[in-house]
Scaffold this motif. Structure first.
Motif, PDB file in Angstrom:
ATOM      1  N   LEU A   1       0.849  -1.188  -0.009  1.00 17.15           N
ATOM      2  CA  LEU A   1      -0.098   0.004  -0.004  1.00 17.15           C
ATOM      3  C   LEU A   1       0.750   1.338  -0.019  1.00 17.15           C
ATOM      4  N   THR A   2       2.159   1.113   0.328  1.00 19.01           N
ATOM      5  CA  THR A   2       3.005   2.256   0.492  1.00 19.01           C
ATOM      6  C   THR A   2       4.059   2.068   0.070  1.00 19.01           C
ATOM      7  N   ASN A   3       5.214   2.928   0.013  1.00 18.08           N
ATOM      8  CA  ASN A   3       6.640   2.935  -0.358  1.00 18.08           C
ATOM      9  C   ASN A   3       7.323   2.090   0.942  1.00 18.08           C
ATOM     10  N   PHE A   4       7.116   0.790   0.983  1.00 13.49           N
ATOM     11  CA  PHE A   4       7.529   0.240   2.320  1.00 13.49           C
ATOM     12  C   PHE A   4       8.866  -0.389   2.168  1.00 13.49           C
ATOM     13  N   GLU A   5       9.138  -0.863   1.076  1.00 14.27           N
ATOM     14  CA  GLU A   5      10.432  -1.615   0.822  1.00 14.27           C
ATOM     15  C   GLU A   5      11.779  -0.884   0.882  1.00 14.27           C
ATOM     16  N   ARG A   6      12.611  -1.564   1.741  1.00 11.71           N
ATOM     17  CA  ARG A   6      14.237  -0.881   1.726  1.00 11.71           C
ATOM     18  C   ARG A   6      15.002  -1.827   1.159  1.00 11.71           C
ATOM     19  N   GLN A   7      15.911  -1.591   0.253  1.00 10.08           N
ATOM     20  CA  GLN A   7      16.811  -2.330  -0.480  1.00 10.08           C
ATOM     21  C   GLN A   7      18.005  -2.666   0.935  1.00 10.08           C
ATOM     22  N   PHE A   8      18.153  -1.822   1.443  1.00 11.05           N
ATOM     23  CA  PHE A   8      19.446  -2.222   2.572  1.00 11.05           C
ATOM     24  C   PHE A   8      20.444  -2.848   1.724  1.00 11.05           C
TER      25      PHE A   8
ATOM     26  N   GLU B   1      13.640  -7.502   4.282  1.00 12.23           N
ATOM     27  CA  GLU B   1      12.221  -7.328   5.035  1.00 12.23           C
ATOM     28  C   GLU B   1      12.306  -6.818   6.398  1.00 12.23           C
ATOM     29  N   LEU B   2      13.437  -7.463   6.911  1.00 14.15           N
ATOM     30  CA  LEU B   2      13.546  -6.955   8.474  1.00 14.15           C
ATOM     31  C   LEU B   2      14.064  -5.312   8.365  1.00 14.15           C
ATOM     32  N   ALA B   3      14.830  -5.065   7.522  1.00 17.61           N
ATOM     33  CA  ALA B   3      15.356  -3.503   7.528  1.00 17.61           C
ATOM     34  C   ALA B   3      14.103  -2.740   7.252  1.00 17.61           C
ATOM     35  N   SER B   4      12.840  -3.113   6.018  1.00 15.02           N
ATOM     36  CA  SER B   4      12.009  -2.468   5.957  1.00 15.02           C
ATOM     37  C   SER B   4      11.183  -2.330   7.044  1.00 15.02           C
ATOM     38  N   VAL B   5      11.019  -3.174   7.992  1.00 20.98           N
ATOM     39  CA  VAL B   5      10.259  -3.242   9.264  1.00 20.98           C
ATOM     40  C   VAL B   5      10.820  -2.156  10.141  1.00 20.98           C
ATOM     41  N   PHE B   6      12.225  -2.369  10.239  1.00 23.77           N
ATOM     42  CA  PHE B   6      12.956  -1.548  11.293  1.00 23.77           C
ATOM     43  C   PHE B   6      13.198   0.021  10.976  1.00 23.77           C
ATOM     44  N   PHE B   7      13.515   0.233   9.715  1.00 19.06           N
ATOM     45  CA  PHE B   7      13.843   1.494   9.245  1.00 19.06           C
ATOM     46  C   PHE B   7      12.945   2.207   8.296  1.00 19.06           C
ATOM     47  N   GLY B   8      11.766   1.565   8.063  1.00 19.52           N
ATOM     48  CA  GLY B   8      10.599   2.411   7.406  1.00 19.52           C
ATOM     49  C   GLY B   8       9.929   3.218   8.075  1.00 19.52           C
ATOM     50  N   LEU B   9       9.394   4.109   7.706  1.00 18.25           N
ATOM     51  CA  LEU B   9       8.250   5.072   8.656  1.00 18.25           C
ATOM     52  C   LEU B   9       7.170   4.067   9.040  1.00 18.25           C
ATOM     53  N   LYS B  10       7.136   4.418  10.480  1.00 14.95           N
ATOM     54  CA  LYS B  10       6.282   3.525  11.170  1.00 14.95           C
ATOM     55  C   LYS B  10       4.804   3.390  10.891  1.00 14.95           C
ATOM     56  N   GLU B  11       4.261   4.562  10.424  1.00 14.34           N
ATOM     57  CA  GLU B  11       2.803   4.239  10.128  1.00 14.34           C
ATOM     58  C   GLU B  11       2.727   3.631   8.666  1.00 14.34           C
ATOM     59  N   ASP B  12       3.729   3.537   7.832  1.00  6.61           N
ATOM     60  CA  ASP B  12       3.722   2.803   6.694  1.00  6.61           C
ATOM     61  C   ASP B  12       3.968   1.331   6.962  1.00  6.61           C
ATOM     62  N   THR B  13       4.710   0.907   7.925  1.00  8.25           N
ATOM     63  CA  THR B  13       4.549  -0.488   8.195  1.00  8.25           C
ATOM     64  C   THR B  13       3.581  -1.057   9.094  1.00  8.25           C
TER      65      THR B  13
END
Length: 765
Positions: free
Chosen positions: A396-403, A412-424
């Motif tokens: 739904l959002t620009n959630f992914e982080r390539q890291f 996936e873990l970096a996307s959860v950890f470092f993405g915007l909390k509201e997006d996650t």
């Protein structure tokens, strides 16, 4: 055997006495907090002004003087300004957060496999995070310590009738805004929602600042200029300021979550002590205007207008009634877990506060260590997991982080950890099955302790969004397990219920929490499960300890009087907590005697009596009013500023007013008489010594009293009750380890009854 029982009894009494001494010492530290004047001072000047105001010849449009129109205009201004401030806050947070994220993605991909380069990159990120966190801490410690934390406990105390010094100053506003941007952008597990509530309260308070004194020095000369907004002078009192602050609180919360109704309910349930139907309409107008303003700025439709909108795709609503009932055990389990983890969170925070540094240098070192620990733990876990997955287009959002993953993949873990909390949070609530269950479990286990560590440090911070994030991870993990191994269905509702349960277990809010989550996520079909889980989480949490805001108030020795008093208050009477040797003033006395009285004590008010022998009560006068009378003793006719201050005295910050010594006055000035007849409150609230203390407590809470005079059957002043006296008693009666007889003895033994007995408003005690 009898000797052993006697020894045990003596030991118990000794421990009880030590406990009561500690409680008395804690209560004696309350003097830095003064009470507010929510009750009108009914004196000659006030009655004259009211008579003039409501004369038919002075009425204007449709029989109104225009005050109501101005009040509504100010209400709309609060909603508009709060929305603009909230937008600016989130805008700068996103800019700083995205810079760090893009820096990581770009350089980690460029130097993939080069561990020396990667280490240097992480060191740079750590320096960036520490720098932002350190800036927030330095601003808080050296400019405005009152800006620390979310500000919600202090707002709650202020609306309860407690004056928190410098809590509503411009310095506090500046540090709260800029400090929140730095702290949230630094990677610490904090959020901006609590500070938005405080900022809304600051906006509400600012519209009542009709007088501003500006002092500056130029070319060796001191200049003083007073700026006045005449149209706002009528709102320059604690009662109107309280209402506007309540409106600002509601607008700030509504702007954060896009929940206009939830914002109003949060102000009613969690923040405000005094409420009315008229205030409800005005608060609703402000919250609606704040949300509409944000929708216009963001260019969104009216279904998603919060800054931190958690709206997700509509979940499936099919299924029979019985299939929905079958899901209730899972929701109940999450409610229990939310209550348990919430109680554990509050307990851990309370224990951690006992070992936190108290000095400024210690707090600076603490925030540096917390920032370094947070940075290296989160990044190290992400590197060790190396959980790279193919990118998907269903987010739904620009959630992914390539890291550190290859092109076309995301960590996936970096996307959860470092993405915007509201997006996650949106992605987890929408469909937890898109996430590995172990990833959600790791996120919960890592971020909840980090939240405990960050809460209480010297930075502006909130706990709403981090709590919702941790709760969504907990619920999503449970939902994946339940839908995979136990029963078929959607796992999304479990993530939503987990977020609600953990938030309820930590904060102990009920109605407002249910409405906020329903409005924020737009999952109206899950209102009943939300209520179900919230009630369970609250009951489980309350079994072990109090909510986090009550704990913060207790840790800071802020004497909040709760709505519900302890049931043992019915068994005590007013004379149990009455300060017997009360300082009084005569109806007419010399300036010398009055100044000597003011210099000999720090009481905030005095009963006015006919003479010092009979002490028959005639009225009550506040210290601020006496200061005004002394300053304007030889000024005739009286100025508008004098008339305002004598009718509506305002509580000053410590050190704001310095009384002259008697030696600075001439002999003729010392002998000059001051008459309190026209200035004193002719209708002070009184009780008798035998009045049940529960009645006195109810008067304080329902009317917002500052003092309660105790008189005998001849109307002679025999004592006075203040907020401090009730708070000290509440400390003792709430101790379940003491019997009622022991509580009675301790109250009589440790409550001061001498001439040195202090009122609640004594700053030195």
């Amino acid at each position: 055997a009898q000797s052993e029982m006697l020894l045990e009894r003596l030991t118990l009494s000794s421990n009880d006495i030590k406990l009561a001494q500690k409680q008395s010492q804690a209560a004696s530290q309350l003097g830095s907090f003064d009470s507010l004047n929510y009750e009108h001072v009914v004196n000659h000047y006030f009655l004259t002004a009211q008579l003039s105001k409501y004369q038919k010849s002075n009425r204007t449009l449709f029989g109104y003087t225009g005050k109501t129109v101005i009040r509504w205009v100010m209400t709309m201004v609060i909603g508009l300004l709060t929305a603009l401030i909230a937008k600016g806050l989130i805008y700068f947070i996103h800019i700083l957060s995205e810079k760090r994220t893009h820096y990581l993605d770009d350089y980690l991909n460029e130097y993939d496999g080069n561990w020396l380069a990667i280490t240097i990159i992480l060191v740079v990120v750590a320096i960036w995070n520490v720098g932002l966190a350190l800036c927030a801490t330095l601003m808080t410690l050296f400019i405005s310590p009152q800006a620390s934390g979310s500000g919600i406990p202090e707002v709650k105390a202020y609306l309860n009738g407690i004056h928190v010094p410098y809590f509503l100053s411009f310095n506090c506003f500046f540090v709260k805004f800029v400090g929140t941007v730095f702290s949230v952008s630094s990677g610490l597990n904090v959020g901006p929602e609590g500070p938005l509530v405080h900022l809304g309260a600051l906006v509400g308070s600012s519209v009542t600042r009709a007088i501003k004194n500006v002092r500056f020095t130029y070319a060796g000369k001191q200049f003083h200029k007073t700026f006045t907004i005449p149209i706002l002078l009528q709102f320059r009192n604690d009662s109107d300021r309280r209402d506007f602050i309540s409106i600002g609180v509601a607008a700030g919360f509504a702007a954060a979550f896009g929940a206009p109704i939830g914002g109003v309910l949060f102000s009613v349930e969690e923040a405000s002590t005094f409420w009315s139907g008229k205030l409800m309409w005005r608060a609703m107008t402000a919250t609606a205007l704040a949300c509409l303003t944000l929708a216009a700025i963001e260019g969104r439709n009216l279904s998603s207008f919060g800054l931190i909108s958690l709206a997700t795709q509509t979940t499936e609503t099919g299924g029979s009634f019985y299939s929905r009932v079958a899901e209730l055990p899972g929701y109940a389990l999450l409610g229990i877990l939310g209550g348990l983890f919430g109680a554990l969170f509050n307990y851990s925070w309370k224990k951690l506060m006992t070992i936190r540094p108290k000095t400024k240098s210690g707090k600076i070192k603490e925030i540096i260590l917390i920032s370094l620990f947070t940075t290296f733990v989160t990044y190290l876990i992400c590197f060790l997991s190396n959980d790279c997955r193919p990118s998907r287009k269903t987010w739904l959002t620009n959630f992914e982080r390539q890291f550190n993953c290859e092109d076309g993949n995301y960590n996936e873990l970096a996307s959860v950890f470092f993405g915007l909390k509201e997006d996650t949070i949106k992605e987890i609530i929408n469909d937890p099955t898109n996430f590995n269950t172990s990833i959600l479990a790791i996120a919960f286990v890592v971020f909840l302790p980090l939240q405990v560590i960050c809460l209480g440090s010297a930075i502006p911070s909130g706990i709403f969004l981090p709590t919702i994030f941790a709760g969504a991870c907990l619920g999503g993990c449970a939902g994946n397990i339940i839908t995979t191994y136990i029963t078929a269905g959607s796992a999304g509702p479990y993530a939503l219920i987990g977020a609600v349960s953990l938030l309820g277990g930590i904060q102990r809010t009920t109605i407002s929490l249910c409405v906020i989550m329903m409005e924020g996520t737009q999952q109206t079909e899950y209102l009943l499960p939300i209520i179900f889980a919230t009630v369970i989480a609250n009951y489980i949490g309350n079994y072990f300890n109090k909510g986090i805001y009550e704990m913060i108030l207790h840790a800071r020795n802020i004497p909040l009087l709760e709505h519900h008093m302890h049931h043992e208050f019915h068994l005590f009477q007013a004379h149990h907590v009455t300060s017997k040797n009360v300082q009084v003033v005569c109806l007419q006395d010399s300036l010398e005697n009055i100044i000597n009285l003011l210099n000999s004590c720090t009481h905030s008010g005095f009963p006015v009596v006919d003479n010092l022998q009979s002490k028959k009560l005639l009225g009550f006068i506040l210290r601020d009013q006496i200061h005004t009378l002394i300053d304007n003793l030889n000024i005739n006719p009286k100025t508008k500023e004098f008339l305002l201050k004598i009718q509506v005295p305002t509580v000053q910050n410590p050190g704001k007013y310095k009384l002259k010594q008697i030696s600075e006055y001439t002999q003729s000035e010392r002998e000059q008489e001051i008459n309190f007849q026209a200035s004193m409150n002719i209708g002070p609230h009184i009780v008798t010594p035998d009045c049940p203390l529960s009645r006195a407590y109810t008067l304080f809470c329902s009317l917002g009293l500052r003092h309660l005079v105790v008189v005998d059957h001849t109307h002679q002043v025999v004592g006075i009750i203040t907020r401090k006296d009730l708070f000290k008693l509440e400390h003792i009666v709430s101790d379940s380890n003491l019997s009622f007889e022991e509580k009675q003895r301790l109250i009589e033994e440790f409550h001061p009854k001498t001439e040195n007995d202090t009122h609640f408003d004594d700053p030195e005690h």
